[in-house]
Motif scaffolding. Sequence first.
Motif, short mmCIF file in Angstrom:
data_model
loop_
_atom_site.label_atom_id
_atom_site.label_comp_id
_atom_site.label_asym_id
_atom_site.label_seq_id
_atom_site.Cartn_x
_atom_site.Cartn_y
_atom_site.Cartn_z
N TYR A 122 0.82 -1.22 0.00
CA TYR A 122 0.00 0.00 0.00
C TYR A 122 0.85 1.26 0.00
O TYR A 122 0.41 2.30 -0.49
CB TYR A 122 -1.06 -0.01 1.10
N SER A 123 2.07 1.17 0.48
CA SER A 123 2.98 2.32 0.37
C SER A 123 3.39 2.54 -1.08
O SER A 123 3.44 3.68 -1.56
CB SER A 123 4.21 2.11 1.25
N ARG A 124 3.68 1.45 -1.78
CA ARG A 124 4.04 1.54 -3.19
C ARG A 124 2.93 2.17 -4.01
O ARG A 124 3.17 2.96 -4.94
CB ARG A 124 4.37 0.15 -3.73
N LEU A 125 1.69 1.83 -3.66
CA LEU A 125 0.53 2.34 -4.39
C LEU A 125 0.05 3.69 -3.88
O LEU A 125 -0.91 4.25 -4.41
CB LEU A 125 -0.61 1.32 -4.30
N ASN A 126 0.71 4.19 -2.83
CA ASN A 126 0.37 5.48 -2.25
C ASN A 126 -1.09 5.51 -1.78
O ASN A 126 -1.80 6.51 -1.97
CB ASN A 126 0.63 6.62 -3.24
N LEU A 127 -1.53 4.43 -1.16
CA LEU A 127 -2.88 4.35 -0.61
C LEU A 127 -2.89 4.86 0.83
O LEU A 127 -1.91 4.69 1.56
CB LEU A 127 -3.38 2.91 -0.66
N PRO A 128 -3.99 5.46 1.28
CA PRO A 128 -4.05 6.06 2.62
C PRO A 128 -4.36 5.02 3.70
O PRO A 128 -5.26 5.19 4.53
CB PRO A 128 -5.17 7.08 2.49
N LYS B 181 -15.78 -4.22 15.30
CA LYS B 181 -17.04 -4.48 15.98
C LYS B 181 -18.20 -4.55 14.99
O LYS B 181 -18.56 -3.55 14.38
CB LYS B 181 -17.34 -3.38 17.01
N PRO B 182 -18.81 -5.74 14.82
CA PRO B 182 -20.04 -5.81 14.03
C PRO B 182 -21.13 -4.97 14.70
O PRO B 182 -21.31 -5.02 15.93
CB PRO B 182 -20.40 -7.30 14.07
N LEU B 183 -21.87 -4.20 13.91
CA LEU B 183 -22.86 -3.29 14.47
C LEU B 183 -24.04 -4.02 15.08
O LEU B 183 -24.67 -3.52 16.02
CB LEU B 183 -23.34 -2.32 13.39
N GLU B 184 -24.37 -5.18 14.56
CA GLU B 184 -25.60 -5.84 14.95
C GLU B 184 -25.43 -6.82 16.12
O GLU B 184 -26.36 -7.56 16.43
CB GLU B 184 -26.19 -6.59 13.75
N SER B 185 -24.27 -6.86 16.74
CA SER B 185 -24.08 -7.81 17.85
C SER B 185 -23.14 -7.22 18.89
O SER B 185 -22.42 -6.26 18.62
CB SER B 185 -23.50 -9.13 17.33
N GLU B 186 -23.18 -7.80 20.08
CA GLU B 186 -22.27 -7.40 21.14
C GLU B 186 -21.00 -8.23 21.03
O GLU B 186 -20.70 -9.08 21.86
CB GLU B 186 -22.93 -7.56 22.51
N SER B 187 -20.28 -8.00 19.93
CA SER B 187 -19.03 -8.70 19.68
C SER B 187 -17.96 -7.68 19.32
O SER B 187 -18.27 -6.56 18.87
CB SER B 187 -19.17 -9.71 18.53
N ALA B 188 -16.71 -8.05 19.54
CA ALA B 188 -15.58 -7.21 19.15
C ALA B 188 -14.37 -8.13 18.96
O ALA B 188 -14.04 -8.91 19.85
CB ALA B 188 -15.29 -6.16 20.22
N TYR B 189 -13.74 -8.02 17.80
CA TYR B 189 -12.64 -8.90 17.45
C TYR B 189 -11.33 -8.13 17.35
O TYR B 189 -11.31 -6.96 16.99
CB TYR B 189 -12.92 -9.59 16.12
N LEU B 190 -10.25 -8.83 17.66
CA LEU B 190 -8.90 -8.29 17.52
C LEU B 190 -8.17 -9.07 16.43
O LEU B 190 -7.49 -10.06 16.72
CB LEU B 190 -8.12 -8.41 18.84
N PRO B 191 -8.30 -8.69 15.18
CA PRO B 191 -7.66 -9.45 14.10
C PRO B 191 -6.14 -9.44 14.24
O PRO B 191 -5.54 -8.53 14.81
CB PRO B 191 -8.09 -8.70 12.83
N ASP B 192 -5.52 -10.49 13.69
CA ASP B 192 -4.06 -10.53 13.69
C ASP B 192 -3.48 -9.41 12.84
O ASP B 192 -2.46 -8.82 13.19
CB ASP B 192 -3.58 -11.90 13.19
N VAL B 193 -4.12 -9.13 11.70
CA VAL B 193 -3.75 -7.98 10.88
C VAL B 193 -5.05 -7.34 10.40
O VAL B 193 -5.93 -8.04 9.89
CB VAL B 193 -2.91 -8.39 9.64
N VAL B 194 -5.16 -6.04 10.58
CA VAL B 194 -6.29 -5.31 10.01
C VAL B 194 -5.74 -4.06 9.33
O VAL B 194 -4.97 -3.31 9.93
CB VAL B 194 -7.36 -4.97 11.06
N ILE B 195 -6.09 -3.89 8.08
CA ILE B 195 -5.70 -2.70 7.34
C ILE B 195 -6.83 -1.68 7.44
O ILE B 195 -7.99 -2.01 7.17
CB ILE B 195 -5.40 -3.03 5.86
N LEU B 196 -6.48 -0.47 7.84
CA LEU B 196 -7.49 0.58 7.99
C LEU B 196 -7.30 1.66 6.94
O LEU B 196 -6.17 1.99 6.55
CB LEU B 196 -7.41 1.20 9.39
N ASN B 197 -8.42 2.22 6.51
CA ASN B 197 -8.46 3.30 5.55
C ASN B 197 -8.59 4.61 6.32
O ASN B 197 -9.68 4.96 6.79
CB ASN B 197 -9.65 3.09 4.61
N ARG B 198 -7.48 5.31 6.46
CA ARG B 198 -7.42 6.48 7.34
C ARG B 198 -8.51 7.53 7.06
O ARG B 198 -9.12 8.04 8.01
CB ARG B 198 -6.03 7.12 7.29
#
Length: 209
Positions: free
Chosen positions: A58-64, A74-91
């Motif tokens: 994503y650095s090579r592609l200059n993505l944010p 956190k899924p909106l429809e449930s009382e759940s929250a996950y900690l993924p091993d890797v999660v890419i976020l769109n700033r």
Amino acid sequence: MTQASRKLLTFNEFVAWYPENSQSRYELHDGVIIEMPPPTGDHEEVVGFLATKFTLEYSRLNLPYFIPKTAFVKPLESESAYLPDVVILNRPNLVNEPLWKKESTVSQAKSIPLVVEVVSTNWRDDYLKKVADYEVMGIEEYWVVDYAALGGRRFIGNPKQPTISVYALVEGEYQINQFRFYERIVSPIFPELNLTAQQVFQAGGTIST
């Protein structure tokens, strides 16, 4: 994976309960606190390898994009929250996430281009529960990286073999492609990514034959 509590909690109660500077990691599954299995060295090497490859791409592609150290999905429809091993976020979309600033939590698909779970002993969650929740959330791409072939035979074949399952959202439903041995992994998010399944497995000390 162990259930740390049987009392059903809301997400807000879970965040308030979460111990600071804990050596353990916890997720919330439908109101139940789940203590995640401690990671092995091989597991962490796979996580680090993939995070590096994604960051370079994503650095090579200059993505944010960026990969946080810790973030709840956190899924909106449930009382759940996950900690993924890797999660890419769109700033740019984080301004639309009401829980991001204070609780490092995201719920909108536009904030989450890609999630990766590296399989450990809680493989049923990765192949069943999280697949369903991420699909409902509309997360475009989800990888299940089973470098040690821990998952059930219905997921990775019989005999079991190291497998990377890539779930890609097509018209609101996940379509799955699986990669083994020296097959190049096809990623809709990163179509030019030059990475084979074997390279990922080798990071975890697994050699496919």
